[in-house]
Design a protein around this motif. Structure first.
Motif, mmCIF file in Angstrom:
data_model
loop_
_atom_site.group_PDB
_atom_site.id
_atom_site.type_symbol
_atom_site.label_atom_id
_atom_site.label_comp_id
_atom_site.label_asym_id
_atom_site.label_seq_id
_atom_site.Cartn_x
_atom_site.Cartn_y
_atom_site.Cartn_z
ATOM 1 N N ILE A 121 0.864 -1.183 0.000
ATOM 2 C CA ILE A 121 0.000 0.000 0.000
ATOM 3 C C ILE A 121 0.896 1.228 0.000
ATOM 4 O O ILE A 121 1.881 1.282 0.727
ATOM 5 C CB ILE A 121 -0.922 0.030 1.237
ATOM 6 C CG1 ILE A 121 -1.833 -1.196 1.268
ATOM 7 C CG2 ILE A 121 -1.757 1.305 1.260
ATOM 8 C CD1 ILE A 121 -2.652 -1.328 2.541
ATOM 9 N N ASP A 122 0.546 2.220 -0.846
ATOM 10 C CA ASP A 122 1.344 3.442 -0.911
ATOM 11 C C ASP A 122 0.443 4.593 -1.344
ATOM 12 O O ASP A 122 -0.609 4.391 -1.965
ATOM 13 C CB ASP A 122 2.481 3.270 -1.916
ATOM 14 C CG ASP A 122 3.611 4.262 -1.737
ATOM 15 O OD1 ASP A 122 3.531 5.125 -0.835
ATOM 16 O OD2 ASP A 122 4.581 4.181 -2.507
ATOM 17 N N LEU A 123 0.877 5.805 -1.037
ATOM 18 C CA LEU A 123 0.179 6.987 -1.514
ATOM 19 C C LEU A 123 0.233 7.033 -3.035
ATOM 20 O O LEU A 123 1.242 6.670 -3.644
ATOM 21 C CB LEU A 123 0.821 8.261 -0.968
ATOM 22 C CG LEU A 123 0.593 8.577 0.498
ATOM 23 C CD1 LEU A 123 1.496 9.716 0.938
ATOM 24 C CD2 LEU A 123 -0.877 8.926 0.741
ATOM 25 N N HIS A 124 -0.832 7.496 -3.652
ATOM 26 C CA HIS A 124 -0.866 7.664 -5.092
ATOM 27 C C HIS A 124 -0.223 9.010 -5.419
ATOM 28 O O HIS A 124 -0.714 10.056 -5.002
ATOM 29 C CB HIS A 124 -2.312 7.623 -5.584
ATOM 30 C CG HIS A 124 -2.443 7.695 -7.067
ATOM 31 N ND1 HIS A 124 -3.649 7.809 -7.675
ATOM 32 C CD2 HIS A 124 -1.532 7.658 -8.075
ATOM 33 C CE1 HIS A 124 -3.487 7.852 -8.985
ATOM 34 N NE2 HIS A 124 -2.202 7.763 -9.243
ATOM 35 N N ILE A 125 0.871 8.967 -6.153
ATOM 36 C CA ILE A 125 1.617 10.169 -6.540
ATOM 37 C C ILE A 125 1.496 10.328 -8.047
ATOM 38 O O ILE A 125 1.727 9.383 -8.802
ATOM 39 C CB ILE A 125 3.111 10.054 -6.161
ATOM 40 C CG1 ILE A 125 3.293 9.695 -4.690
ATOM 41 C CG2 ILE A 125 3.862 11.328 -6.543
ATOM 42 C CD1 ILE A 125 2.845 10.753 -3.727
ATOM 43 N N GLN A 126 1.131 11.532 -8.476
ATOM 44 C CA GLN A 126 1.054 11.802 -9.912
ATOM 45 C C GLN A 126 1.645 13.173 -10.170
ATOM 46 O O GLN A 126 1.282 14.147 -9.498
ATOM 47 C CB GLN A 126 -0.396 11.740 -10.382
ATOM 48 C CG GLN A 126 -0.554 11.714 -11.868
ATOM 49 C CD GLN A 126 -1.981 11.384 -12.259
ATOM 50 O OE1 GLN A 126 -2.925 11.740 -11.564
ATOM 51 N NE2 GLN A 126 -2.136 10.704 -13.365
ATOM 52 N N SER A 127 2.576 13.239 -11.102
ATOM 53 C CA SER A 127 3.271 14.486 -11.444
ATOM 54 C C SER A 127 3.896 15.128 -10.207
ATOM 55 O O SER A 127 3.892 16.343 -10.049
ATOM 56 C CB SER A 127 2.318 15.475 -12.124
ATOM 57 O OG SER A 127 1.793 14.915 -13.303
ATOM 58 N N GLY A 128 4.403 14.301 -9.306
ATOM 59 C CA GLY A 128 5.090 14.781 -8.113
ATOM 60 C C GLY A 128 4.192 15.198 -6.965
ATOM 61 O O GLY A 128 4.684 15.635 -5.928
ATOM 62 N N ASP A 129 2.890 15.068 -7.125
ATOM 63 C CA ASP A 129 1.950 15.470 -6.078
ATOM 64 C C ASP A 129 1.105 14.293 -5.613
ATOM 65 O O ASP A 129 0.791 13.389 -6.396
ATOM 66 C CB ASP A 129 0.999 16.566 -6.590
ATOM 67 C CG ASP A 129 1.708 17.868 -6.898
ATOM 68 O OD1 ASP A 129 2.628 18.227 -6.134
ATOM 69 O OD2 ASP A 129 1.347 18.516 -7.895
ATOM 70 N N VAL A 130 0.692 14.344 -4.354
ATOM 71 C CA VAL A 130 -0.227 13.340 -3.819
ATOM 72 C C VAL A 130 -1.596 13.566 -4.454
ATOM 73 O O VAL A 130 -2.084 14.698 -4.524
ATOM 74 C CB VAL A 130 -0.328 13.441 -2.281
ATOM 75 C CG1 VAL A 130 -1.379 12.493 -1.739
ATOM 76 C CG2 VAL A 130 1.026 13.169 -1.643
ATOM 77 N N VAL A 131 -2.213 12.498 -4.945
ATOM 78 C CA VAL A 131 -3.541 12.590 -5.549
ATOM 79 C C VAL A 131 -4.570 12.577 -4.427
ATOM 80 O O VAL A 131 -4.533 11.725 -3.540
ATOM 81 C CB VAL A 131 -3.782 11.421 -6.526
ATOM 82 C CG1 VAL A 131 -5.200 11.458 -7.078
ATOM 83 C CG2 VAL A 131 -2.757 11.450 -7.658
ATOM 84 N N LEU A 132 -5.488 13.540 -4.491
ATOM 85 C CA LEU A 132 -6.536 13.669 -3.477
ATOM 86 C C LEU A 132 -7.881 13.281 -4.063
ATOM 87 O O LEU A 132 -8.143 13.505 -5.251
ATOM 88 C CB LEU A 132 -6.596 15.110 -2.955
ATOM 89 C CG LEU A 132 -5.292 15.688 -2.392
ATOM 90 C CD1 LEU A 132 -5.484 17.152 -2.026
ATOM 91 C CD2 LEU A 132 -4.820 14.881 -1.191
ATOM 92 N N ASP A 133 -8.757 12.721 -3.217
ATOM 93 C CA ASP A 133 -10.104 12.418 -3.675
ATOM 94 C C ASP A 133 -10.988 13.659 -3.545
ATOM 95 O O ASP A 133 -10.509 14.745 -3.205
ATOM 96 C CB ASP A 133 -10.686 11.216 -2.922
ATOM 97 C CG ASP A 133 -10.897 11.457 -1.436
ATOM 98 O OD1 ASP A 133 -10.860 12.622 -0.978
ATOM 99 O OD2 ASP A 133 -11.110 10.470 -0.708
ATOM 100 N N ALA A 134 -12.286 13.516 -3.784
ATOM 101 C CA ALA A 134 -13.207 14.653 -3.753
ATOM 102 C C ALA A 134 -13.256 15.328 -2.385
ATOM 103 O O ALA A 134 -13.503 16.523 -2.284
ATOM 104 C CB ALA A 134 -14.605 14.207 -4.169
ATOM 105 N N GLY A 135 -12.988 14.571 -1.323
ATOM 106 C CA GLY A 135 -12.980 15.123 0.032
ATOM 107 C C GLY A 135 -11.610 15.625 0.462
ATOM 108 O O GLY A 135 -11.371 15.858 1.641
ATOM 109 N N LEU A 136 -10.689 15.751 -0.497
ATOM 110 C CA LEU A 136 -9.315 16.209 -0.260
ATOM 111 C C LEU A 136 -8.520 15.281 0.659
ATOM 112 O O LEU A 136 -7.605 15.711 1.355
ATOM 113 C CB LEU A 136 -9.292 17.651 0.269
ATOM 114 C CG LEU A 136 -9.936 18.692 -0.645
ATOM 115 C CD1 LEU A 136 -9.866 20.075 -0.012
ATOM 116 C CD2 LEU A 136 -9.281 18.696 -2.014
ATOM 117 N N THR A 137 -8.872 14.010 0.613
ATOM 118 C CA THR A 137 -8.153 12.985 1.356
ATOM 119 C C THR A 137 -7.189 12.291 0.394
ATOM 120 O O THR A 137 -7.563 11.996 -0.741
ATOM 121 C CB THR A 137 -9.142 11.946 1.930
ATOM 122 O OG1 THR A 137 -10.092 12.629 2.739
ATOM 123 C CG2 THR A 137 -8.426 10.885 2.741
ATOM 124 N N PRO A 138 -5.959 12.034 0.819
ATOM 125 C CA PRO A 138 -5.017 11.334 -0.068
ATOM 126 C C PRO A 138 -5.563 9.971 -0.499
ATOM 127 O O PRO A 138 -6.208 9.275 0.284
ATOM 128 C CB PRO A 138 -3.772 11.157 0.803
ATOM 129 C CG PRO A 138 -3.881 12.209 1.847
ATOM 130 C CD PRO A 138 -5.350 12.382 2.102
#
Length: 113
Positions: free
Chosen positions: A5-22
């Motif tokens: 399990i890992d944080l989703h990183i895209q273009s150097g940034d953490v991807v957030l869902d609609a509720g701004l949760t990683p």
């Protein structure tokens, strides 16, 4: 239950869902993301994109294959690096436990994903 399990990183940034949760990735997606980050960290993706027929491309592809095969989660001999269109590069491999993966490693238009 997921093994990785890992944080989703895209273009150097953490991807957030609609509720701004990683958001998180699991298993196969984690391996694919780790491979892309390893390729980016070595500068090999930049070499692929910047090569304009100087012969560096073939050597760089071999270096990428060797780098990816060093990951213990990848089945040796299954790594391919392909350029489906000008400036776009993809890596394909089979994981030992989770099946095939594919990731864009370089694009002159949008960077790596």
């Amino acid at each position: 239950m997921s093994q990785f399990i890992d944080l989703h990183i895209q273009s150097g940034d953490v991807v957030l869902d609609a509720g701004l949760t990683p958001t998180y990735l699991t298993d196969r997606e984690v391996i694919a993301q780790d491979i892309v980050h390893a390729i980016l960290d070595t500068g090999l993706a930049h070499l692929l994109v910047s090569d304009r027929g100087t012969g560096i491309t073939a050597d760089t592809q071999i270096k990428i294959k060797l780098l990816v095969e060093d990951d213990v989660r990848i089945m040796p001999g299954t790594v391919r690096v392909e350029q489906p269109s000008q400036g776009q590069w993809w890596v394909y491999a089979d994981t030992i436990d989770f099946g095939p993966i594919s990731s864009q490693i370089a694009s002159t238009a949008s960077g790596a994903s």
